[in-house]
Design a protein around this motif. Structure first.
Motif, PDB file in Angstrom:
ATOM      1  N   LEU A 155      82.266  17.324  56.219  1.00  0.00           N
ATOM      2  CA  LEU A 155      81.678  17.944  55.147  1.00  0.00           C
ATOM      3  C   LEU A 155      80.933  19.081  55.514  1.00  0.00           C
ATOM      4  CD1 LEU A 155      78.325  15.271  55.016  1.00  0.00           C
ATOM      5  CD2 LEU A 155      80.238  15.604  53.678  1.00  0.00           C
ATOM      6  N   PRO A 156      81.018  20.414  54.163  1.00  0.00           N
ATOM      7  CA  PRO A 156      81.016  21.475  55.075  1.00  0.00           C
ATOM      8  C   PRO A 156      80.015  22.184  56.135  1.00  0.00           C
ATOM      9  CG  PRO A 156      80.981  21.387  52.679  1.00  0.00           C
ATOM     10  CD  PRO A 156      81.104  20.486  52.873  1.00  0.00           C
ATOM     11  N   LEU A 157      78.868  21.421  56.312  1.00  0.00           N
ATOM     12  CA  LEU A 157      77.863  22.089  57.097  1.00  0.00           C
ATOM     13  C   LEU A 157      78.220  20.960  58.709  1.00  0.00           C
ATOM     14  CD1 LEU A 157      75.604  23.000  58.000  1.00  0.00           C
ATOM     15  CD2 LEU A 157      74.300  20.620  57.611  1.00  0.00           C
ATOM     16  N   ALA A 158      79.441  20.382  58.477  1.00  0.00           N
ATOM     17  CA  ALA A 158      79.807  19.658  59.974  1.00  0.00           C
ATOM     18  C   ALA A 158      81.210  21.181  60.340  1.00  0.00           C
ATOM     19  CB  ALA A 158      80.764  18.730  59.759  1.00  0.00           C
ATOM     20  N   LYS A 159      81.785  21.342  59.692  1.00  0.00           N
ATOM     21  CA  LYS A 159      82.754  22.485  59.623  1.00  0.00           C
ATOM     22  C   LYS A 159      81.823  23.523  60.508  1.00  0.00           C
ATOM     23  CE  LYS A 159      86.248  21.319  56.544  1.00  0.00           C
ATOM     24  NZ  LYS A 159      86.929  21.398  55.010  1.00  0.00           N
ATOM     25  N   ARG A 160      81.146  24.098  59.955  1.00  0.00           N
ATOM     26  CA  ARG A 160      80.432  25.080  59.627  1.00  0.00           C
ATOM     27  C   ARG A 160      79.961  24.975  61.462  1.00  0.00           C
ATOM     28  NH1 ARG A 160      78.186  25.288  54.625  1.00  0.00           N
ATOM     29  NH2 ARG A 160      76.420  24.687  55.619  1.00  0.00           N
ATOM     30  N   ASP A 161      79.267  23.915  61.556  1.00  0.00           N
ATOM     31  CA  ASP A 161      78.717  23.874  63.226  1.00  0.00           C
ATOM     32  C   ASP A 161      80.341  23.887  64.582  1.00  0.00           C
ATOM     33  OD1 ASP A 161      76.669  23.540  64.479  1.00  0.00           O
ATOM     34  OD2 ASP A 161      78.086  21.107  65.404  1.00  0.00           O
ATOM     35  N   VAL A 162      81.355  22.843  64.168  1.00  0.00           N
ATOM     36  CA  VAL A 162      82.270  23.512  64.517  1.00  0.00           C
ATOM     37  C   VAL A 162      83.193  24.950  64.870  1.00  0.00           C
ATOM     38  CG1 VAL A 162      84.654  22.733  65.051  1.00  0.00           C
ATOM     39  CG2 VAL A 162      82.989  20.544  64.251  1.00  0.00           C
ATOM     40  N   LYS A 163      83.016  25.257  63.875  1.00  0.00           N
ATOM     41  CA  LYS A 163      83.132  26.531  64.356  1.00  0.00           C
ATOM     42  C   LYS A 163      82.433  27.390  64.750  1.00  0.00           C
ATOM     43  CE  LYS A 163      84.229  30.717  61.276  1.00  0.00           C
ATOM     44  NZ  LYS A 163      83.950  31.731  60.779  1.00  0.00           N
ATOM     45  N   LYS A 164      81.095  26.953  64.715  1.00  0.00           N
ATOM     46  CA  LYS A 164      80.441  27.553  65.388  1.00  0.00           C
ATOM     47  C   LYS A 164      79.941  27.771  67.057  1.00  0.00           C
ATOM     48  CE  LYS A 164      75.916  28.792  64.457  1.00  0.00           C
ATOM     49  NZ  LYS A 164      74.408  28.147  63.626  1.00  0.00           N
ATOM     50  N   ALA A 165      80.142  25.988  67.999  1.00  0.00           N
ATOM     51  CA  ALA A 165      80.397  25.898  68.568  1.00  0.00           C
ATOM     52  C   ALA A 165      81.804  26.488  69.351  1.00  0.00           C
ATOM     53  CB  ALA A 165      80.360  24.304  69.161  1.00  0.00           C
ATOM     54  N   TYR A 166      82.874  26.770  68.489  1.00  0.00           N
ATOM     55  CA  TYR A 166      84.094  26.852  68.474  1.00  0.00           C
ATOM     56  C   TYR A 166      83.336  29.264  69.607  1.00  0.00           C
ATOM     57  CZ  TYR A 166      88.492  29.647  68.650  1.00  0.00           C
ATOM     58  OH  TYR A 166      90.137  30.519  68.663  1.00  0.00           O
ATOM     59  N   GLU A 167      83.397  28.810  68.529  1.00  0.00           N
ATOM     60  CA  GLU A 167      83.190  31.237  68.840  1.00  0.00           C
ATOM     61  C   GLU A 167      82.673  30.966  70.107  1.00  0.00           C
ATOM     62  OE1 GLU A 167      81.154  31.980  65.222  1.00  0.00           O
ATOM     63  OE2 GLU A 167      83.012  32.112  63.966  1.00  0.00           O
ATOM     64  N   TRP A 168      81.379  29.722  70.452  1.00  0.00           N
ATOM     65  CA  TRP A 168      80.402  29.978  71.354  1.00  0.00           C
ATOM     66  C   TRP A 168      81.707  30.029  72.937  1.00  0.00           C
ATOM     67  CZ3 TRP A 168      79.132  26.927  75.357  1.00  0.00           C
ATOM     68  CH2 TRP A 168      77.372  26.666  76.017  1.00  0.00           C
ATOM     69  N   TYR A 169      82.043  28.686  72.571  1.00  0.00           N
ATOM     70  CA  TYR A 169      82.782  28.738  73.737  1.00  0.00           C
ATOM     71  C   TYR A 169      83.588  29.455  74.097  1.00  0.00           C
ATOM     72  CZ  TYR A 169      81.445  23.702  73.958  1.00  0.00           C
ATOM     73  OH  TYR A 169      80.074  22.764  74.540  1.00  0.00           O
ATOM     74  N   GLU A 170      84.543  30.194  73.540  1.00  0.00           N
ATOM     75  CA  GLU A 170      85.131  31.078  73.450  1.00  0.00           C
ATOM     76  C   GLU A 170      84.666  32.135  73.622  1.00  0.00           C
ATOM     77  OE1 GLU A 170      88.771  31.845  72.977  1.00  0.00           O
ATOM     78  OE2 GLU A 170      88.455  30.165  72.789  1.00  0.00           O
ATOM     79  N   GLU A 171      83.524  32.887  73.738  1.00  0.00           N
ATOM     80  CA  GLU A 171      82.656  34.070  74.153  1.00  0.00           C
ATOM     81  C   GLU A 171      82.718  33.520  75.589  1.00  0.00           C
ATOM     82  OE1 GLU A 171      79.414  33.968  72.259  1.00  0.00           O
ATOM     83  OE2 GLU A 171      80.119  35.301  70.259  1.00  0.00           O
ATOM     84  N   GLN A 172      82.511  32.120  76.098  1.00  0.00           N
ATOM     85  CA  GLN A 172      82.293  31.873  77.607  1.00  0.00           C
ATOM     86  C   GLN A 172      83.482  31.946  78.036  1.00  0.00           C
ATOM     87  OE1 GLN A 172      78.833  31.193  77.872  1.00  0.00           O
ATOM     88  NE2 GLN A 172      78.952  32.010  75.515  1.00  0.00           N
ATOM     89  N   ARG A 173      84.424  31.658  77.892  1.00  0.00           N
ATOM     90  CA  ARG A 173      85.683  32.025  78.286  1.00  0.00           C
ATOM     91  C   ARG A 173      86.467  31.807  77.510  1.00  0.00           C
ATOM     92  NH1 ARG A 173      86.548  27.413  81.930  1.00  0.00           N
ATOM     93  NH2 ARG A 173      88.406  25.871  80.732  1.00  0.00           N
TER      94      ARG A 173
END
Length: 81
Positions: free
Chosen positions: A10-28
């Motif tokens: 669902l669109p909300l799930a896609k946004r959540d995965v994208k936000k998690a991806y961005e957060w993990y990329e910021e970490q390392r």
């Protein structure tokens, strides 16, 4: 060999995965890519055997993403004709 189909996000799930991806990329750098790979692995596993994961409430199931503190909640719905 059984053919699997990736679940529809669902669109909300896609946004959540994208936000998690961005957060993990910021970490390392590269950690976000590893996260996406594990999410895709989990989705493929759901597609191969949708009934394998535990029912938690009202036909909702929970699949745990390996190596990350992340879960995917899903329901099995009748195929559209």
């Amino acid at each position: 060999m059984a053919i699997s189909k990736l679940p529809v996000l669902l669109p909300l799930a896609k946004r959540d995965v994208k936000k998690a991806y961005e957060w993990y990329e910021e970490q390392r750098p590269g950690l976000g890519e590893a996260f996406l790979e594990r999410v895709e692995d989990c989705l493929k596993a759901i597609g191969r055997n949708p009934t394998a994961c535990q029912v938690i409430a009202l036909n909702a199931r929970r699949a745990i993403v390996k190596q990350f503190p992340y879960v995917i909640f899903y329901r099995i719905e009748a195929k559209a004709t």
